[in-house]
Write an enzyme that holds these catalytic residues in place. Structure first.
Site, PDB file in Angstrom:
ATOM      1  N   GLY A 263       0.854  -1.170   0.134  1.00 27.21           N
ATOM      2  CA  GLY A 263       0.096   0.042   0.104  1.00 27.21           C
ATOM      3  C   GLY A 263       0.832   1.290  -0.039  1.00 27.21           C
ATOM      4  O   GLY A 263       1.997   1.218   0.107  1.00 27.21           O
ATOM      5  N   GLY A 265       2.455   4.606   1.293  1.00 29.19           N
ATOM      6  CA  GLY A 265       2.783   4.972   2.661  1.00 29.19           C
ATOM      7  C   GLY A 265       4.094   4.811   3.189  1.00 29.19           C
ATOM      8  O   GLY A 265       4.792   4.128   2.570  1.00 29.19           O
ATOM      9  N   GLU A 288      -0.651  -2.080  -6.889  1.00 32.27           N
ATOM     10  CA  GLU A 288      -1.302  -0.756  -7.347  1.00 32.27           C
ATOM     11  C   GLU A 288      -0.423   0.236  -7.803  1.00 32.27           C
ATOM     12  O   GLU A 288      -0.415   0.716  -8.820  1.00 32.27           O
ATOM     13  CB  GLU A 288      -2.252  -0.173  -6.172  1.00 32.27           C
ATOM     14  N   ASN A 378      -8.990   8.556   4.554  1.00 32.24           N
ATOM     15  CA  ASN A 378      -9.052   8.334   3.057  1.00 32.24           C
ATOM     16  C   ASN A 378      -9.920   7.745   2.383  1.00 32.24           C
ATOM     17  O   ASN A 378     -10.364   7.933   1.415  1.00 32.24           O
ATOM     18  CB  ASN A 378      -7.378   7.961   2.851  1.00 32.24           C
ATOM     19  N   GLY A 382      -7.305  -0.222  -2.253  1.00 30.96           N
ATOM     20  CA  GLY A 382      -7.301  -1.501  -2.482  1.00 30.96           C
ATOM     21  C   GLY A 382      -7.091  -2.450  -1.708  1.00 30.96           C
ATOM     22  O   GLY A 382      -6.904  -3.888  -1.908  1.00 30.96           O
TER      23      GLY A 382
END
Lengths: 497, 497
Positions: A263, A265, A288, A378, A382
């Protein structure tokens, strides 16, 4: 100078200003825009739309791939343009409007938006606004730094506005692989069986007569805001890499691991960076968003191939990667987010999914989205697409937040995005909990022992012990289950010091 | 007389009593048994094991397909045999032991158990006990009324005990389609693109030398306990059929609808029965369990084909269906539950998934498993496999329970099995809420207006209004969110009358 980017000459007369193009967007319309994790979003037309709305109010439903950069969600919110927004956002101004109930936000699994459009379950976009590096001889659209939902938006919309962005390297052409699932009842398997398979076309195929406007832009993507690893994120990376070593030793993975998903971050980026000095080789990503760490791993000779839906880089890596794209191009592909996140493909490939939790509870339920059960951060993004079908569903977070006022491990999460059924591994800087094959009471034990910050361990032990006296498969004390969140709201701390 | 059922003569000398076969099961072993929704479970060996444990205590980890019939989970629990149990159960004695923390129960998505075994993430069964109608010339196993996890259990186990059940019609042979996904990293797409595709073999292929014992039995499956439709379940069926008509009118489905999945139980069965008098034609099922209604629909000429993992019938239909199997056989297939519930196939086919909720909340989160957040009822079963990837994820329940002491619609569910991201349609006897494309505050409005029992409507409106004053994307009042459940535990009613 831009005519070489519009290779179908009959479209040259569609070039106009952003303000003119924005006039095609009418009050009440549903608009699909490119953009995924601040990469490849349409820039000039939404800006012009916000400017226009300051004078002549209008409202739209806005769909994108994921988050936009260049403060566009802020501008559109401040101009009162957004009636509805889906499927993801990261903007603080928009977030406030969502939490005030002023913008209706539909928080979706990122693989599902276009499937619901295809089935007529969501209103189709009236118009699509797509950033491109070029339009081909056939009038097909070559996306820029993200694919996101752009392909399906352009296919479903009656009209398409294209922003040709001269700031992007034209060599991005060839990076994309556009595959659209067939309609039911004759849908066939997605023929992707390896991370580096190409199964579609390099551009988005639409009839050129749908292209209603072309706008020339020169504005870059916003740089990513990822921070370098700190001691906590480094500790999380170390725990996870130790775990991977154990999995290899136990014969459950090879030294190549499985295709990695991370992810966006700081923590996920730190974990990926941690792999640079690991013993693992010939790694692949099926993710992603491709961040700095993807390219650091390629440079280190550790990563053989990366499949994503966008490339989002820091200022540090941006010029370097996109200025030397030929160095990376044969190791990269960008796909529609429906395919990068597709349950069929995620299950088939055996993804190792690493995503960030806002908080998790004693029994392994994960909250990714809501502060104190109410306020949207947020969106789920995904994370659910990957966690549900992954070979390993891993969630990472620091054990405490706000200087210790908040424990990321709580008796009961205040909102559930990933259920106990879908979570395999939890990691904080304290340690790692392997929940596989465990019943809830056993999970509570390994989570308390391995993941909780010492300042909260006794309190969680006390809660769990008292709950077990009451009994139940998943022991809880309903009166106290959400009390930590209530304390936080009322006193600014989850527990009195 | 049974030798025609064991067509590999070298296995004839493996025939022994259940008590002898049960001796192969040792203390501490992991055992995989056939059985799915009270159909096709091994019967004699678990009974013999329980008898033996009364004299000589032993404990095992027991995996099955889903629930067992013939009170076997009760017997095994009372004999103290079960240390661990997965992935599903419906027995009241076992449930008590689970909730007391005496049996560690791992509540799993039914598609995932064998995937986790295949990847070495769960301990492989030491021994499998599989009910069969026959053993083929190759020594392969022909299952009976369910496939469940039997194929993978038999393949993974070092030793296999087979119960040849003479009570089953030998004509069941040919009904099954055994497909096992390949290992990663060379896993290929599951080649199933139509409900009636056959992609595997009619028997479970294992090396015959693994067959350590064969036991001959004569005991039938337990009849299903499904009740005929009442006025409430009929109203739920009517709402849903009206909705399907609207979907057809809107062009989102044809008059064939999509492949139907229905969870076990009275409400789903009533919905399926309701389709008999509907205008829909040429229906298909792609489900886990095929119940009475499946055969009622076939008899009515409404259902063209049904794919499942088991057949569970009432006393009324049992002799009729299995006594006339040739009448139905070309319209049926039984698959491993990994395939009947596989996310890849569910998404590809566009399943209409109809499952029962224990409770749901204002924002569309569904609890399928836990009473007051703590006490396990049965387990999530396949509901999550279908809901996540379905074309339509539908959950049904009566609006109240216990004579009105309990509302099935609550401010916040006490446990989440299906998140707001995964739920499309909610139905009670009051009406139907279509949540597609709605933000949380909008969902609350349609749920209160359409699904809530009148005696709870004002209280939920009050909660929602007060929560909206506090604000948030998903407005809640943390102090009150679980108060209805707390009231229920303390006073026997969710609200004071």
């Amino acid at each position: 100078m831009y005519r070489d980017r519009i290779r179908l000459p009959s479209l040259w007369n569609k070039v106009m200003s952003a303000a003119e193009a924005a006039l095609l967007i009418e009050d009440g319309m549903t608009v699909g825009m490119s953009g995924f994790t601040r990469a490849g979003e349409a820039k000039a037309v939404p800006h012009a739309l916000a400017e226009r709305a300051k004078v002549t109010p209008l409202k739209i439903s806005l769909m994108t791939g994921a988050s936009l950069g260049n403060d566009l969600d802020k501008e559109l919110t401040e101009a009162g343009v957004l009636a509805r927004r889906m499927p993801f956002q990261v903007d603080s101004t928009l977030r406030k409007a969502i939490n005030a109930g002023e913008v209706m936000f539909i928080d979706q699994h990122l693989s599902e938006t276009v499937e619901q459009l295809r089935n007529g379950q969501l209103k189709l976009p009236d118009i699509a606004v797509i950033e491109a590096v070029a339009i081909t001889e056939q009038g097909h659209i070559v996306p820029t730094t993200s694919v996101g939902n752009s392909a399906s938006f352009a296919i479903f919309a009656r009209q398409v506005i294209i922003e040709i962005n001269l700031a992007h390297n034209p060599n991005l052409e060839g990076l994309h692989d556009i595959y659209i699932p067939t309609y039911r009842p004759t849908r066939t398997p997605i023929p992707l069986v390896k991370v580096d398979d190409r199964i579609g076309s390099p551009a988005i195929p639409i009839p050129p007569e749908k292209i209603a406007a072309i706008v020339i832009t020169h504005q870059g993507d916003s740089p990513s805001t990822v921070a370098p690893p700190d001691s906590d994120t480094q500790a999380i990376a170390d725990h996870l890499i130790d775990f991977f070593k154990q999995e290899v030793a136990a014969g459950r993975m090879t030294n190549k691991l499985g295709p990695l998903q991370a992810g966006i971050g700081n923590i996920a980026n730190a974990v990926m960076c941690g792999l640079i000095d690991s013993p693992f080789e010939d790694l692949t990503m099926y993710s992603e968003v491709l961040q700095d760490s993807t390219f650091d791993l390629i440079d280190a000779g550790k990563l053989s191939f990366a499949s994503g839906s966008s490339i989002t880089l820091s200022g540090r890596r941006n010029a370097d990667v996109f200025g030397n794209l030929e160095k990376y191009k044969d190791k990269l592909v960008l796909r529609p987010q429906e395919i990068s996140n597709h349950p069929e493909v995620v299950r088939r490939l055996g993804i190792i999914g690493i995503n960030t939790a806002l908080e998790f509870d004693l029994y392994g339920n994960v909250n990714s989205t809501h502060i104190c059960g109410t306020r949207m951060m947020n969106g789920i993004g995904g994370s659910g697409d990957f966690a549900r079908n992954a070979h390993l569903a891993i969630f990472v977070t620091k054990s405490i937040a706000k200087g210790g006022a908040i424990s990321s491990v709580v008796p009961m999460v205040s909102h559930v995005d990933h259920t106990e059924h879908d979570v395999d591994i939890l990691v904080t800087e304290i340690g790692l909990a392997d929940l596989r094959g465990l019943a809830p009471r056993e999970r509570a034990r390994v989570i308390i022992d391995n993941c909780v910050h010492p300042s909260y361990r006794q309190a969680l032990n006390d809660y769990f012990d008292a709950a077990c006296v009451l009994g139940g498969h998943t022991p809880h004390i309903l009166r106290d289950a959400l009390s930590w969140h209530l304390n936080l709201e009322e006193t600014g701390r989850m527990l009195a010091v």
